[in-house]
Scaffold this motif. Structure first.
Motif, PDB file in Angstrom:
ATOM      1  N   ARG A   1     -61.476  96.854 -17.846  1.00 63.61           N
ATOM      2  CA  ARG A   1     -59.845  96.795 -17.546  1.00 63.61           C
ATOM      3  C   ARG A   1     -59.708  95.048 -16.081  1.00 63.61           C
ATOM      4  NH1 ARG A   1     -59.472 101.945 -18.674  1.00 63.61           N
ATOM      5  NH2 ARG A   1     -58.902 102.222 -16.038  1.00 63.61           N
ATOM      6  N   GLU A   2     -60.234  95.482 -15.561  1.00 60.15           N
ATOM      7  CA  GLU A   2     -60.312  95.025 -14.010  1.00 60.15           C
ATOM      8  C   GLU A   2     -60.403  93.722 -13.943  1.00 60.15           C
ATOM      9  OE1 GLU A   2     -57.774  95.938 -11.279  1.00 60.15           O
ATOM     10  OE2 GLU A   2     -57.653  97.757 -12.734  1.00 60.15           O
ATOM     11  N   ARG A   3     -61.427  93.361 -15.201  1.00 60.42           N
ATOM     12  CA  ARG A   3     -61.481  92.068 -15.503  1.00 60.42           C
ATOM     13  C   ARG A   3     -63.059  91.699 -14.280  1.00 60.42           C
ATOM     14  NH1 ARG A   3     -59.197  89.373 -19.008  1.00 60.42           N
ATOM     15  NH2 ARG A   3     -57.637  90.042 -19.877  1.00 60.42           N
ATOM     16  N   LEU A   4     -63.759  92.536 -14.187  1.00 62.33           N
ATOM     17  CA  LEU A   4     -64.945  92.419 -13.171  1.00 62.33           C
ATOM     18  C   LEU A   4     -66.516  91.606 -14.006  1.00 62.33           C
ATOM     19  CD1 LEU A   4     -64.668  94.957 -10.483  1.00 62.33           C
ATOM     20  CD2 LEU A   4     -63.861  92.735  -9.771  1.00 62.33           C
ATOM     21  N   LEU A   5     -65.191  92.119 -14.724  1.00 64.21           N
ATOM     22  CA  LEU A   5     -66.887  92.130 -16.324  1.00 64.21           C
ATOM     23  C   LEU A   5     -66.098  91.851 -17.559  1.00 64.21           C
ATOM     24  CD1 LEU A   5     -68.491  95.526 -16.747  1.00 64.21           C
ATOM     25  CD2 LEU A   5     -69.476  93.293 -15.598  1.00 64.21           C
ATOM     26  N   PRO A   6     -66.883  90.148 -17.761  1.00 67.93           N
ATOM     27  CA  PRO A   6     -65.883  89.413 -19.571  1.00 67.93           C
ATOM     28  C   PRO A   6     -66.308  90.967 -20.535  1.00 67.93           C
ATOM     29  CG  PRO A   6     -68.552  89.315 -19.100  1.00 67.93           C
ATOM     30  CD  PRO A   6     -68.430  89.845 -17.572  1.00 67.93           C
ATOM     31  N   PRO A   7     -64.910  90.842 -21.114  1.00 71.13           N
ATOM     32  CA  PRO A   7     -64.680  90.934 -22.470  1.00 71.13           C
ATOM     33  C   PRO A   7     -66.129  91.310 -23.574  1.00 71.13           C
ATOM     34  CG  PRO A   7     -63.575  89.178 -22.227  1.00 71.13           C
ATOM     35  CD  PRO A   7     -63.642  89.658 -21.319  1.00 71.13           C
ATOM     36  N   GLY A   8     -66.380  91.516 -24.100  1.00 72.12           N
ATOM     37  CA  GLY A   8     -68.088  91.777 -25.408  1.00 72.12           C
ATOM     38  C   GLY A   8     -66.823  90.954 -26.185  1.00 72.12           C
ATOM     39  N   ARG A   9     -67.246  90.410 -27.614  1.00 73.67           N
ATOM     40  CA  ARG A   9     -67.242  89.429 -28.709  1.00 73.67           C
ATOM     41  C   ARG A   9     -66.908  90.925 -29.622  1.00 73.67           C
ATOM     42  NH1 ARG A   9     -69.527  88.033 -33.614  1.00 73.67           N
ATOM     43  NH2 ARG A   9     -71.465  89.379 -32.340  1.00 73.67           N
ATOM     44  N   ARG A  10     -65.476  90.678 -30.038  1.00 72.96           N
ATOM     45  CA  ARG A  10     -64.367  91.549 -30.793  1.00 72.96           C
ATOM     46  C   ARG A  10     -65.047  91.178 -31.907  1.00 72.96           C
ATOM     47  NH1 ARG A  10     -60.607  95.216 -29.437  1.00 72.96           N
ATOM     48  NH2 ARG A  10     -60.694  94.723 -27.861  1.00 72.96           N
ATOM     49  N   VAL A  11     -65.636  92.252 -33.081  1.00 70.45           N
ATOM     50  CA  VAL A  11     -65.846  92.551 -33.829  1.00 70.45           C
ATOM     51  C   VAL A  11     -65.307  93.450 -35.033  1.00 70.45           C
ATOM     52  CG1 VAL A  11     -68.713  92.382 -33.812  1.00 70.45           C
ATOM     53  CG2 VAL A  11     -67.411  94.516 -34.011  1.00 70.45           C
ATOM     54  N   SER A  12     -64.332  94.168 -34.986  1.00 69.22           N
ATOM     55  CA  SER A  12     -63.295  94.680 -35.441  1.00 69.22           C
ATOM     56  C   SER A  12     -62.294  94.969 -34.493  1.00 69.22           C
ATOM     57  CB  SER A  12     -63.866  95.922 -36.642  1.00 69.22           C
ATOM     58  OG  SER A  12     -63.987  97.120 -34.865  1.00 69.22           O
ATOM     59  N   ALA A  13     -61.281  95.689 -34.685  1.00 72.20           N
ATOM     60  CA  ALA A  13     -59.820  95.710 -34.376  1.00 72.20           C
ATOM     61  C   ALA A  13     -60.325  97.268 -33.244  1.00 72.20           C
ATOM     62  CB  ALA A  13     -58.983  96.989 -35.111  1.00 72.20           C
ATOM     63  N   THR A  14     -61.260  98.068 -33.222  1.00 74.67           N
ATOM     64  CA  THR A  14     -61.301  99.095 -32.429  1.00 74.67           C
ATOM     65  C   THR A  14     -62.930  98.103 -31.469  1.00 74.67           C
ATOM     66  OG1 THR A  14     -62.252  99.972 -33.895  1.00 74.67           O
ATOM     67  CG2 THR A  14     -60.069 100.807 -33.629  1.00 74.67           C
ATOM     68  N   GLN A  15     -63.584  97.799 -32.039  1.00 76.38           N
ATOM     69  CA  GLN A  15     -64.818  97.731 -31.579  1.00 76.38           C
ATOM     70  C   GLN A  15     -65.349  96.369 -31.304  1.00 76.38           C
ATOM     71  OE1 GLN A  15     -67.558 100.141 -33.991  1.00 76.38           O
ATOM     72  NE2 GLN A  15     -69.532  98.657 -32.977  1.00 76.38           N
ATOM     73  N   ALA A  16     -65.877  96.080 -29.680  1.00 74.14           N
ATOM     74  CA  ALA A  16     -66.528  94.619 -29.019  1.00 74.14           C
ATOM     75  C   ALA A  16     -67.864  95.364 -29.016  1.00 74.14           C
ATOM     76  CB  ALA A  16     -65.804  94.693 -28.030  1.00 74.14           C
TER      77      ALA A  16
END
Lengths: 214, 214
Positions: B22-37
């Motif tokens: 949330r604080e963008r200290l880690l890059p977001p995961g690859r989104r595979v569905s609306a609720t899961q990355a």
């Protein structure tokens, strides 16, 4: 003297004095009317004043320090030890895993090589020993294993400073003065040591990697 | 890999990973569905993991450490300095009085005698320098004046440990690895040093005033 005057002359805020009175870390003043009590400077004992001015000493710790300082059944080493023991200390989360086991082994080996028999005997009873083990275990887990040889320069530095500090403490005559000196030197000495270490690291880093200072 | 798996394999709690995402200290995961990355281990960069495991590093400080570590415009010394500079540090209340003036004079004399020209140049710009002055000033106010000669054993110990630490840091090849090593050694090394100092004081006190250890 009124509380406001005592505050002015001692440099301790009235709210702090009231708080310490309420917590019975200071003896109550002589009541002169329903709403007013008389205080004199002796109410603000030196040790209490030191604890207040050092800051970041919770009341529970201050109470334990005072109890140790005034316990006539303890010998001098026990008084100093109990007082310093009660001072606040950064707690380290403890975990039991192979990293913690390895850390404990290396710490014990270090204490043994240093001839620190008192520390070895106290071992896990001492919160400071447990913090040391936890910090070394955290290093292990992060891939910076610290064995007893790597820790030796730190222990040597600590031993040298301890001789220096105890020399200063021994200059004071009474047990209460010695406890006070130990408390002040331990708490403020830690801040001095950590600041100097960061300054020394910046200096050494600049020396190795930096541009020359004009 | 799901976030829960990443948490299990890295030993970092899911709530902490989510907070850092949330604080963008880690890059977001690859989104595979609306609720899961999808996440992989590289999402949890070593340096971030180190900062989490060290504990007590606020997000603002972690962000500043990462920014310093990845700033290609800085040379090696500047990167190390900026990263360590950003690490949390016990702040000392600052006051301007004759005790503070005397403390500043003695600290400057100490740095000069030690040949710490970088520290002298940074002086009041450095929070660590200011903490040092404040701690020495508190000693003055409490009647334990610490002049530059009294401080010298502390500075010598710090200088020796800095050489030792920088030797370890230099064993790592890349700037990012060196910043990580500097961060870990600074933070955990402080806890190690303070624990050893308290153990050494107990040892020395027992040696001088205590009963023999069985």
């Amino acid at each position: 003297m009124k509380l406001s005057e005592l505050s002015e002359r001692s440099g301790v805020p009235p709210a702090t004095i009231k708080y310490y009175l309420r917590e019975r870390l200071l003896p109550p003043g002589r009541r002169v009317s329903a709403t007013q009590a008389e205080y004199d400077e002796s109410h603000l004992r030196r040790l209490v004043r030191a604890l207040i001015q050092i800051g970041q000493v919770p009341v529970s710790a201050a109470r334990a320090v005072l109890a140790a300082a005034e316990d006539d059944s303890l010998d001098q080493h026990e008084r100093l030890g109990a007082a310093v023991w009660a001072l606040p200390y950064p707690a380290e989360p403890e975990e039991e895993d192979t990293a913690a086991e390895a850390a404990r082994r290396e710490v014990d080996l270090l204490l043994e090589r240093q001839g620190w028999h008192f520390g070895l005997k106290m071992g896990a009873h001492s919160p400071v020993y447990r913090t040391l083990v936890s910090a070394v275990a955290s290093m292990n887990r992060l891939g910076y294993p610290a064995d007893h040889e790597q820790l030796t320069p730190y222990a040597n530095a600590a031993a040298q400073l301890a001789v220096h500090d105890l020399d200063l403490i021994e200059m004071y005559g009474t047990p209460l003065e010695r406890v006070e000196a130990a408390v002040v030197l331990t708490m403020l000495g830690e801040r001095v040591l950590l600041s100097l270490r960061r300054l020394a690291e910046a200096e050494e880093s600049n020396h190795r990697f930096g541009k020359p200072v004009d």
